[in-house]
Design a protein around this motif. Structure first.
Motif, PDB file in Angstrom:
ATOM      1  N   CYS A 208       0.932  -1.258  -0.385  1.00 56.65           N
ATOM      2  CA  CYS A 208       0.081  -0.330  -0.320  1.00 56.65           C
ATOM      3  C   CYS A 208       0.657   1.353  -0.147  1.00 56.65           C
ATOM      4  N   VAL A 209       2.402   1.004   0.176  1.00 57.03           N
ATOM      5  CA  VAL A 209       2.849   2.201   0.022  1.00 57.03           C
ATOM      6  C   VAL A 209       4.033   2.128  -1.448  1.00 57.03           C
ATOM      7  N   VAL A 210       3.532   3.396  -2.327  1.00 59.51           N
ATOM      8  CA  VAL A 210       4.213   4.107  -3.193  1.00 59.51           C
ATOM      9  C   VAL A 210       6.197   5.078  -2.371  1.00 59.51           C
ATOM     10  N   VAL A 211       6.686   4.341  -3.141  1.00 60.58           N
ATOM     11  CA  VAL A 211       7.970   5.393  -2.716  1.00 60.58           C
ATOM     12  C   VAL A 211       7.981   6.421  -3.816  1.00 60.58           C
ATOM     13  N   TYR A 212       8.552   7.539  -3.304  1.00 59.23           N
ATOM     14  CA  TYR A 212       8.759   8.623  -4.653  1.00 59.23           C
ATOM     15  C   TYR A 212       9.836   8.640  -5.638  1.00 59.23           C
ATOM     16  N   GLY A 213       9.421   8.945  -6.672  1.00 58.38           N
ATOM     17  CA  GLY A 213      10.155   8.976  -7.723  1.00 58.38           C
ATOM     18  C   GLY A 213      10.186   7.042  -8.031  1.00 58.38           C
ATOM     19  N   SER A 214       9.441   6.013  -7.822  1.00 57.67           N
ATOM     20  CA  SER A 214       9.235   4.793  -7.830  1.00 57.67           C
ATOM     21  C   SER A 214       7.696   4.205  -9.263  1.00 57.67           C
ATOM     22  N   ALA A 215       7.056   5.183  -9.457  1.00 59.92           N
ATOM     23  CA  ALA A 215       5.782   5.590  -9.775  1.00 59.92           C
ATOM     24  C   ALA A 215       5.892   5.541 -11.607  1.00 59.92           C
ATOM     25  N   VAL A 216       5.707   4.591 -12.421  1.00 58.64           N
ATOM     26  CA  VAL A 216       6.158   4.654 -13.633  1.00 58.64           C
ATOM     27  C   VAL A 216       5.080   5.320 -14.404  1.00 58.64           C
ATOM     28  N   ILE A 248      -1.202   1.112  -6.075  1.00 53.93           N
ATOM     29  CA  ILE A 248      -1.745   0.445  -5.143  1.00 53.93           C
ATOM     30  C   ILE A 248      -3.528   0.702  -5.788  1.00 53.93           C
ATOM     31  N   THR A 249      -4.221  -0.829  -5.392  1.00 54.18           N
ATOM     32  CA  THR A 249      -5.362  -0.379  -6.162  1.00 54.18           C
ATOM     33  C   THR A 249      -6.020  -1.098  -4.887  1.00 54.18           C
ATOM     34  N   GLY A 250      -5.875  -1.678  -4.118  1.00 55.21           N
ATOM     35  CA  GLY A 250      -6.477  -1.842  -2.751  1.00 55.21           C
ATOM     36  C   GLY A 250      -7.597  -2.940  -2.832  1.00 55.21           C
TER      37      GLY A 250
END
Length: 339
Positions: A208-216, A248-250
């Motif tokens: 449930c976490v997206v680290v900054y810079g990792s989103a494509v 993140i879909t949840g």
């Protein structure tokens, strides 16, 4: 077509410097370790337990936007939500704490990181580096309900004169000889309730976490262009504007999408309109939002809600990149219409 003046759009803009805090928003206000936190309701009523909490924009959006600003060591106590709660870290480093007594592990997050905390579990957070930090929140639905506090939180609050009436109304008994008369207090979570708010495994929470810079970046985004990228952060399902689910879909409803829009210096998104609500939060850099009758330049920490159907453009007018977190109403946003 509705004409929107500069004054109209300025009323839909909340600058970071103009945020009005509430220092007495919740029952843990006077509990040692939590006294220095500032809470903000930016769009919608949020979950504040204090009727004096200032609401910057009252218009219903299908979700709520809020914020918290805390100094080093300040704790936001353990609580559970019935709707989605998304943390977007604007500044500072934070530790997210899980379980009614913080016994179920933790995750550390920093600037630009995003976590969507599952519903029906206890979470809290503390500021862990020097200085003040700010977290931007998205809460699901127009009425996100009231929080459920861990029993130890209510016990500590009562020791410091703070009680909750049924329905979540805050009562301060710390001044004078206040006596609770004809007041039905909020129930403390019993064993069955606590069991229903069990913390998922920590490895599941890390999803449930997206680290900054990792989103494509999504090359199929209608906004993508020279120096412009749009990445999905919270996308619960495949969308009509060509985004696949994730990262993140949840396994609980969000009722919105969260995207990350990046514009390099001088980059421009032509004038377009949308069918759903769109809220912009500038994380870094400068964003100019333009429309037929004017333009507004936003800076870090500023929040703006764009009227549905308004043809508008984006431009990075600075010499550094701009990163904007965008909340799009509904779990299935439509393609924009370029005007």
């Amino acid at each position: 077509m509705t004409r929107w003046s500069l004054d109209d759009l300025n009323r839909r803009l909340v600058r970071y410097a103009d945020l009005i805090p509430c220092r007495t928003a919740f029952v843990d206000t006077k509990t040692p370790g939590s006294t220095e936190k500032e809470n903000f309701t930016i769009i919608g009523p949020g979950v504040s337990e204090n009727a004096d909490q200032h609401v910057h924009i009252a218009e219903k959006h299908g979700f709520n936007i809020g914020g918290a600003r805390q100094p080093f060591g300040c704790i936001n106590s353990q609580h559970s939500h019935d709707t989605a709660e998304v943390f977007v870290v604007h500044s500072g480093r934070w530790r997210l704490l899980f379980g009614p007594n913080r016994e179920d592990g933790s995750i550390e997050v920093g600037p630009g990181d995003v976590m969507s905390a599952p519903t029906h579990m206890f979470r809290g957070f503390e500021k862990i580096d020097d200085g003040k930090g700010f977290i931007f929140f998205v809460l699901g639905q127009d009425d996100p309900g009231k929080v459920v506090w861990a029993p130890a939180v209510l016990e500590a609050a009562a020791e410091n004169g703070m009680r909750l009436a049924r329905g979540g109304r805050l009562i301060d008994t710390s001044q004078g000889d206040y006596v609770l008369k004809d007041v039905e207090l909020e129930d403390v979570a019993d064993a069955d309730k606590l069991a229903s708010l069990k913390t998922p495994p920590l490895e599941k929470l890390r999803e449930c976490v997206v680290v900054y810079g990792s989103a494509v970046a999504n090359p199929q985004s209608a906004l993508a262009g020279d120096g412009v990228e749009e990445a999905g952060v919270i996308v619960p399902q495949r969308t009509s504007d060509r985004f696949e689910p994730g990262p993140i879909t949840g396994w609980w409803p969000h009722d919105f999408n969260l995207r990350q829009l990046t514009l390099q210096s001088g980059a421009f998104v032509p004038r377009h309109s949308r069918r759903e609500v769109e809220v912009l939060f500038v994380h870094e850099g400068v964003l100019e939002v333009g429309w037929e009758d004017g333009s507004i330049v936003m800076g870090p920490g500023d929040t703006m809600t764009v009227p549905v159907g308004l043809p508008h453009s984006f431009r990075n007018t600075s010499s550094a990149r701009t990163v904007v977190f965008v909340v799009r109403g509904t779990e299935n946003p439509s393609l924009p219409t370029f005007n």
